[in-house]
Design a protein around this motif. Structure first.
Motif, PDB file in Angstrom:
ATOM      1  N   GLU A 163      -7.689  15.110   4.068  1.00 12.67           N
ATOM      2  CA  GLU A 163      -7.042  15.561   2.838  1.00 12.67           C
ATOM      3  C   GLU A 163      -6.913  14.434   1.817  1.00 12.67           C
ATOM      4  O   GLU A 163      -7.172  14.616   0.622  1.00 12.67           O
ATOM      5  CB  GLU A 163      -5.651  16.122   3.156  1.00 12.67           C
ATOM      6  CG  GLU A 163      -4.877  16.572   1.929  1.00 12.67           C
ATOM      7  CD  GLU A 163      -3.479  17.060   2.267  1.00 12.67           C
ATOM      8  OE1 GLU A 163      -2.732  17.380   1.321  1.00 12.67           O
ATOM      9  OE2 GLU A 163      -3.123  17.116   3.459  1.00 12.67           O
ATOM     10  N   GLY A 164      -6.514  13.252   2.289  1.00  8.61           N
ATOM     11  CA  GLY A 164      -6.202  12.174   1.355  1.00  8.61           C
ATOM     12  C   GLY A 164      -7.315  11.168   1.126  1.00  8.61           C
ATOM     13  O   GLY A 164      -7.318  10.464   0.123  1.00  8.61           O
ATOM     14  N   TYR A 212       0.832  -1.205   0.000  1.00  8.91           N
ATOM     15  CA  TYR A 212       0.000   0.000   0.000  1.00  8.91           C
ATOM     16  C   TYR A 212       0.868   1.258   0.000  1.00  8.91           C
ATOM     17  O   TYR A 212       2.033   1.219   0.392  1.00  8.91           O
ATOM     18  CB  TYR A 212      -0.902   0.041   1.246  1.00  8.91           C
ATOM     19  CG  TYR A 212      -1.742  -1.193   1.436  1.00  8.91           C
ATOM     20  CD1 TYR A 212      -2.892  -1.410   0.681  1.00  8.91           C
ATOM     21  CD2 TYR A 212      -1.391  -2.159   2.394  1.00  8.91           C
ATOM     22  CE1 TYR A 212      -3.665  -2.539   0.856  1.00  8.91           C
ATOM     23  CE2 TYR A 212      -2.165  -3.296   2.578  1.00  8.91           C
ATOM     24  CZ  TYR A 212      -3.298  -3.483   1.805  1.00  8.91           C
ATOM     25  OH  TYR A 212      -4.063  -4.611   1.983  1.00  8.91           O
ATOM     26  N   THR A 213       0.259   2.344  -0.414  1.00  8.97           N
ATOM     27  CA  THR A 213       0.873   3.656  -0.229  1.00  8.97           C
ATOM     28  C   THR A 213       0.546   4.103   1.191  1.00  8.97           C
ATOM     29  O   THR A 213      -0.621   4.132   1.583  1.00  8.97           O
ATOM     30  CB  THR A 213       0.315   4.675  -1.245  1.00  8.97           C
ATOM     31  OG1 THR A 213       0.600   4.210  -2.561  1.00  8.97           O
ATOM     32  CG2 THR A 213       0.939   6.044  -1.025  1.00  8.97           C
ATOM     33  N   ILE A 214       1.573   4.451   1.959  1.00 11.36           N
ATOM     34  CA  ILE A 214       1.401   4.728   3.387  1.00 11.36           C
ATOM     35  C   ILE A 214       1.545   6.217   3.682  1.00 11.36           C
ATOM     36  O   ILE A 214       2.451   6.877   3.179  1.00 11.36           O
ATOM     37  CB  ILE A 214       2.459   3.966   4.224  1.00 11.36           C
ATOM     38  CG1 ILE A 214       2.475   2.475   3.873  1.00 11.36           C
ATOM     39  CG2 ILE A 214       2.204   4.187   5.706  1.00 11.36           C
ATOM     40  CD1 ILE A 214       1.220   1.736   4.240  1.00 11.36           C
ATOM     41  N   ALA A 215       0.631   6.736   4.495  1.00 10.15           N
ATOM     42  CA  ALA A 215       0.762   8.092   5.045  1.00 10.15           C
ATOM     43  C   ALA A 215       0.802   7.952   6.562  1.00 10.15           C
ATOM     44  O   ALA A 215       0.013   7.203   7.142  1.00 10.15           O
ATOM     45  CB  ALA A 215      -0.413   8.969   4.614  1.00 10.15           C
ATOM     46  N   GLU A 216       1.712   8.664   7.221  1.00 11.98           N
ATOM     47  CA  GLU A 216       1.895   8.541   8.672  1.00 11.98           C
ATOM     48  C   GLU A 216       1.528   9.835   9.398  1.00 11.98           C
ATOM     49  O   GLU A 216       1.612  10.927   8.821  1.00 11.98           O
ATOM     50  CB  GLU A 216       3.349   8.213   9.000  1.00 11.98           C
ATOM     51  CG  GLU A 216       3.873   6.927   8.421  1.00 11.98           C
ATOM     52  CD  GLU A 216       5.352   6.741   8.744  1.00 11.98           C
ATOM     53  OE1 GLU A 216       5.661   6.468   9.934  1.00 11.98           O
ATOM     54  OE2 GLU A 216       6.183   6.912   7.837  1.00 11.98           O
ATOM     55  N   ALA A 217       1.153   9.689  10.665  1.00  8.33           N
ATOM     56  CA  ALA A 217       0.909  10.841  11.534  1.00  8.33           C
ATOM     57  C   ALA A 217       1.296  10.448  12.954  1.00  8.33           C
ATOM     58  O   ALA A 217       0.995   9.338  13.395  1.00  8.33           O
ATOM     59  CB  ALA A 217      -0.555  11.253  11.474  1.00  8.33           C
ATOM     60  N   THR A 244      -4.480  14.566  15.921  1.00 10.69           N
ATOM     61  CA  THR A 244      -4.859  15.784  15.199  1.00 10.69           C
ATOM     62  C   THR A 244      -4.298  15.789  13.789  1.00 10.69           C
ATOM     63  O   THR A 244      -5.006  16.063  12.814  1.00 10.69           O
ATOM     64  CB  THR A 244      -4.362  17.032  15.959  1.00 10.69           C
ATOM     65  OG1 THR A 244      -4.930  17.036  17.277  1.00 10.69           O
ATOM     66  CG2 THR A 244      -4.782  18.294  15.232  1.00 10.69           C
ATOM     67  N   LEU A 245      -3.009  15.462  13.663  1.00 12.21           N
ATOM     68  CA  LEU A 245      -2.382  15.396  12.343  1.00 12.21           C
ATOM     69  C   LEU A 245      -2.983  14.254  11.524  1.00 12.21           C
ATOM     70  O   LEU A 245      -3.167  14.372  10.310  1.00 12.21           O
ATOM     71  CB  LEU A 245      -0.870  15.212  12.490  1.00 12.21           C
ATOM     72  CG  LEU A 245      -0.065  15.162  11.189  1.00 12.21           C
ATOM     73  CD1 LEU A 245      -0.260  16.438  10.375  1.00 12.21           C
ATOM     74  CD2 LEU A 245       1.423  14.949  11.497  1.00 12.21           C
ATOM     75  N   GLY A 246      -3.306  13.159  12.194  1.00 12.23           N
ATOM     76  CA  GLY A 246      -3.917  12.025  11.502  1.00 12.23           C
ATOM     77  C   GLY A 246      -5.248  12.397  10.879  1.00 12.23           C
ATOM     78  O   GLY A 246      -5.550  12.018   9.743  1.00 12.23           O
ATOM     79  N   LEU A 247      -6.042  13.163  11.607  1.00 14.62           N
ATOM     80  CA  LEU A 247      -7.333  13.609  11.075  1.00 14.62           C
ATOM     81  C   LEU A 247      -7.130  14.510   9.859  1.00 14.62           C
ATOM     82  O   LEU A 247      -7.833  14.383   8.847  1.00 14.62           O
ATOM     83  CB  LEU A 247      -8.123  14.354  12.148  1.00 14.62           C
ATOM     84  CG  LEU A 247      -8.758  13.498  13.248  1.00 14.62           C
ATOM     85  CD1 LEU A 247      -9.357  14.387  14.334  1.00 14.62           C
ATOM     86  CD2 LEU A 247      -9.828  12.582  12.664  1.00 14.62           C
ATOM     87  N   THR A 307     -15.386  11.086   5.682  1.00 15.68           N
ATOM     88  CA  THR A 307     -14.581   9.921   6.044  1.00 15.68           C
ATOM     89  C   THR A 307     -15.376   8.767   6.664  1.00 15.68           C
ATOM     90  O   THR A 307     -14.797   7.757   7.041  1.00 15.68           O
ATOM     91  CB  THR A 307     -13.485  10.338   7.050  1.00 15.68           C
ATOM     92  OG1 THR A 307     -14.106  11.037   8.152  1.00 15.68           O
ATOM     93  CG2 THR A 307     -12.463  11.249   6.404  1.00 15.68           C
ATOM     94  N   SER A 308     -16.691   8.917   6.759  1.00 13.45           N
ATOM     95  CA  SER A 308     -17.495   7.911   7.469  1.00 13.45           C
ATOM     96  C   SER A 308     -17.436   6.531   6.825  1.00 13.45           C
ATOM     97  O   SER A 308     -17.682   5.511   7.480  1.00 13.45           O
ATOM     98  CB  SER A 308     -18.953   8.379   7.556  1.00 13.45           C
ATOM     99  OG  SER A 308     -19.471   8.673   6.263  1.00 13.45           O
TER     100      SER A 308
END
Length: 228
Positions: free
Chosen positions: A30-31, A13-18, A22-25, A60-61
């Protein structure tokens, strides 16, 4: 833990980290990812709160959320599921199990998308990832059906009536149905045409007039295929 999970999943997978909730939200809004892994223990906002916010936001639900926690008691598992999480994994866990859980959740969403396209009579609740998404789909269906015989009804009109920005609407509709907003509207019209053919004594010409003659005849081969 984030590094471990990233290394286990980066080839799939393409991974995004936080590093916090707060940053995760922010990154989730955004993504609009296909799935979210969220630890319970984080600086500031804990994972339960993050999950609740994600599941109560229309943007995001639909996204499946897996809660990760060192708390393995039944009560903590209940708390995780009550927050809206789709799955709950207690640490320490097997990387293989994590991969399978993620794969299953993503595939379950893909099955809902396919069901929306191929089953013209599927109840809305059966193709909705969440209660919030069910409400959104009901509103979307109502808007399209109200404008069935309006040849000037376009994506901009749909966007205004449903109350989301064009970008938000495109992302949401694509996430739920796998379609563009324009194709989503066409599919709802096709479903309505199938319903009219089976439940009414109208002929094809009358139904074509009801759902937009040009669109109906473009979709008629697919409609006949659905009806057998």
């Amino acid at each position: 833990m984030r590094l471990f999970i990233k290394n286990e999943l980066k080839d799939l997978y393409t991974i995004a980290e936080a590093h916090n909730g707060t940053l995760g939200l922010e990154k989730a809004f955004e993504g609009i990812p296909d799935a979210i892994l969220c630890d319970v223990m984080m600086p500031g906002m804990d994972g339960y709160e993050v999950c609740q916010i994600l599941k109560q936001d229309t943007r995001t639900s639909h996204i499946p959320v897996i809660i990760l926690t060192a708390r393995s008691s039944e009560q903590h598992m209940i708390e995780g599921l009550e927050s809206g999480a789709d799955d709950y994994i207690a640490k320490p866990f097997s990387a293989n199990i994590l991969r399978v859980r993620i794969k299953n959740l993503i595939e379950s969403r893909m099955r809902l998308r396919r069901k929306f396209i191929v089953d013209p009579y599927a109840p809305i609740k059966d193709i909705s990832p969440s209660k919030l998404d069910e409400e959104l789909l009901r509103k979307a269906y109502a808007i399209v059906e109200k404008n069935l015989n309006n040849p000037h009804f376009e994506v901009n009109d749909f966007t205004k009536e449903i109350g989301l920005s064009r970008t938000q609407l495109y992302r949401k509709i694509h996430a739920i149905s796998g379609q563009s907003v324009k194709e989503f509207i066409r599919i709802i019209r096709l479903k309505k045409a199938a319903e009219l053919l089976l439940l009414n004594d109208k002929n094809i010409s009358e139904i074509a007039y009801t759902v937009d003659s040009i669109l109906f005849h473009i979709l008629l081969p697919a409609l006949r295929n659905i009806l057998g």
